[in-house]
Design a protein around this motif. Structure first.
Motif, PDB file in Angstrom:
ATOM      1  N   LEU A  34       0.833  -1.197   0.000  1.00 15.69           N
ATOM      2  CA  LEU A  34       0.000   0.000   0.000  1.00 15.69           C
ATOM      3  C   LEU A  34       0.873   1.254   0.000  1.00 15.69           C
ATOM      4  O   LEU A  34       0.611   2.205  -0.731  1.00 15.69           O
ATOM      5  CB  LEU A  34      -0.944  -0.005   1.205  1.00 15.69           C
ATOM      6  CG  LEU A  34      -1.865   1.197   1.362  1.00 15.69           C
ATOM      7  CD1 LEU A  34      -2.804   1.310   0.170  1.00 15.69           C
ATOM      8  CD2 LEU A  34      -2.643   1.085   2.662  1.00 15.69           C
ATOM      9  N   LEU A  35       1.918   1.234   0.803  1.00 15.91           N
ATOM     10  CA  LEU A  35       2.834   2.380   0.850  1.00 15.91           C
ATOM     11  C   LEU A  35       3.520   2.607  -0.493  1.00 15.91           C
ATOM     12  O   LEU A  35       3.751   3.760  -0.886  1.00 15.91           O
ATOM     13  CB  LEU A  35       3.896   2.175   1.928  1.00 15.91           C
ATOM     14  CG  LEU A  35       3.490   2.590   3.317  1.00 15.91           C
ATOM     15  CD1 LEU A  35       4.534   2.158   4.321  1.00 15.91           C
ATOM     16  CD2 LEU A  35       3.268   4.077   3.383  1.00 15.91           C
ATOM     17  N   THR A  36       3.830   1.542  -1.192  1.00 15.34           N
ATOM     18  CA  THR A  36       4.451   1.686  -2.505  1.00 15.34           C
ATOM     19  C   THR A  36       3.554   2.508  -3.427  1.00 15.34           C
ATOM     20  O   THR A  36       4.009   3.460  -4.069  1.00 15.34           O
ATOM     21  CB  THR A  36       4.722   0.300  -3.126  1.00 15.34           C
ATOM     22  OG1 THR A  36       5.572  -0.436  -2.244  1.00 15.34           O
ATOM     23  CG2 THR A  36       5.366   0.418  -4.490  1.00 15.34           C
ATOM     24  N   VAL A  37       2.283   2.173  -3.468  1.00 10.76           N
ATOM     25  CA  VAL A  37       1.337   2.899  -4.319  1.00 10.76           C
ATOM     26  C   VAL A  37       1.171   4.335  -3.830  1.00 10.76           C
ATOM     27  O   VAL A  37       1.238   5.289  -4.620  1.00 10.76           O
ATOM     28  CB  VAL A  37      -0.022   2.172  -4.341  1.00 10.76           C
ATOM     29  CG1 VAL A  37      -1.078   3.007  -5.049  1.00 10.76           C
ATOM     30  CG2 VAL A  37       0.118   0.807  -4.988  1.00 10.76           C
ATOM     31  N   LEU A  38       0.956   4.507  -2.523  1.00  9.82           N
ATOM     32  CA  LEU A  38       0.705   5.844  -1.978  1.00  9.82           C
ATOM     33  C   LEU A  38       1.907   6.773  -2.127  1.00  9.82           C
ATOM     34  O   LEU A  38       1.763   7.929  -2.531  1.00  9.82           O
ATOM     35  CB  LEU A  38       0.307   5.745  -0.508  1.00  9.82           C
ATOM     36  CG  LEU A  38      -1.037   5.082  -0.221  1.00  9.82           C
ATOM     37  CD1 LEU A  38      -1.207   4.853   1.277  1.00  9.82           C
ATOM     38  CD2 LEU A  38      -2.174   5.906  -0.774  1.00  9.82           C
TER      39      LEU A  38
END
Length: 130
Positions: A34-38
């Motif tokens: 999720l952090l990768t996308v955000l």
């Protein structure tokens, strides 16, 4: 209590502990994805689609005038802190034990909650200031 019952209780405790570790492991990996996308989305908007020279407080005012960006930043804060606390939780499990581990984990949770409360307070103030 028979010796066999004691073994079953120990096995159930070990099974519950293994299940918690598995869920924490999966949650750590999912928060990382999720952090990768955000973070990549944040980077694209802040540094690629916008001229870096134009990135100032006015840019943030305009961006935070839209609910999507407030939600985006709130989700990024939440995912970041969850990922950090879970990662450090594993480190405390690996390198400490007993009372020291409990104290370190309590401090870790307290610090995570303080940072989360501060970040969310900033986002709420940004919503109310509109």
């Amino acid at each position: 209590m028979s010796a066999d019952a004691g073994v079953r209780v120990d096995a159930l405790k070990a099974s519950a502990s293994a299940r918690r570790r598995r869920y924490a492991y999966l949650l750590l990996r999912m928060s990382g994805l999720l952090l990768t996308v955000l973070v990549l989305g944040h980077f694209m908007v802040t540094h690629v689609t916008t001229d870096v020279a134009d990135t100032n407080s006015r840019f943030i005012d305009v961006r935070w005038a839209q609910n999507i960006w407030i939600a985006w930043d709130g989700l990024m804060l939440t995912a970041t802190l969850l990922h950090a606390v879970l990662g450090l939780w594993v480190v405390t499990a690996d390198y400490s034990s007993g009372q020291r581990r409990r104290v370190l984990r309590a401090l870790l949770v307290a610090a995570g909650l303080v940072v989360f409360a501060g970040g969310m307070t900033l986002l709420v103030i940004a919503v109310w200031a509109r």
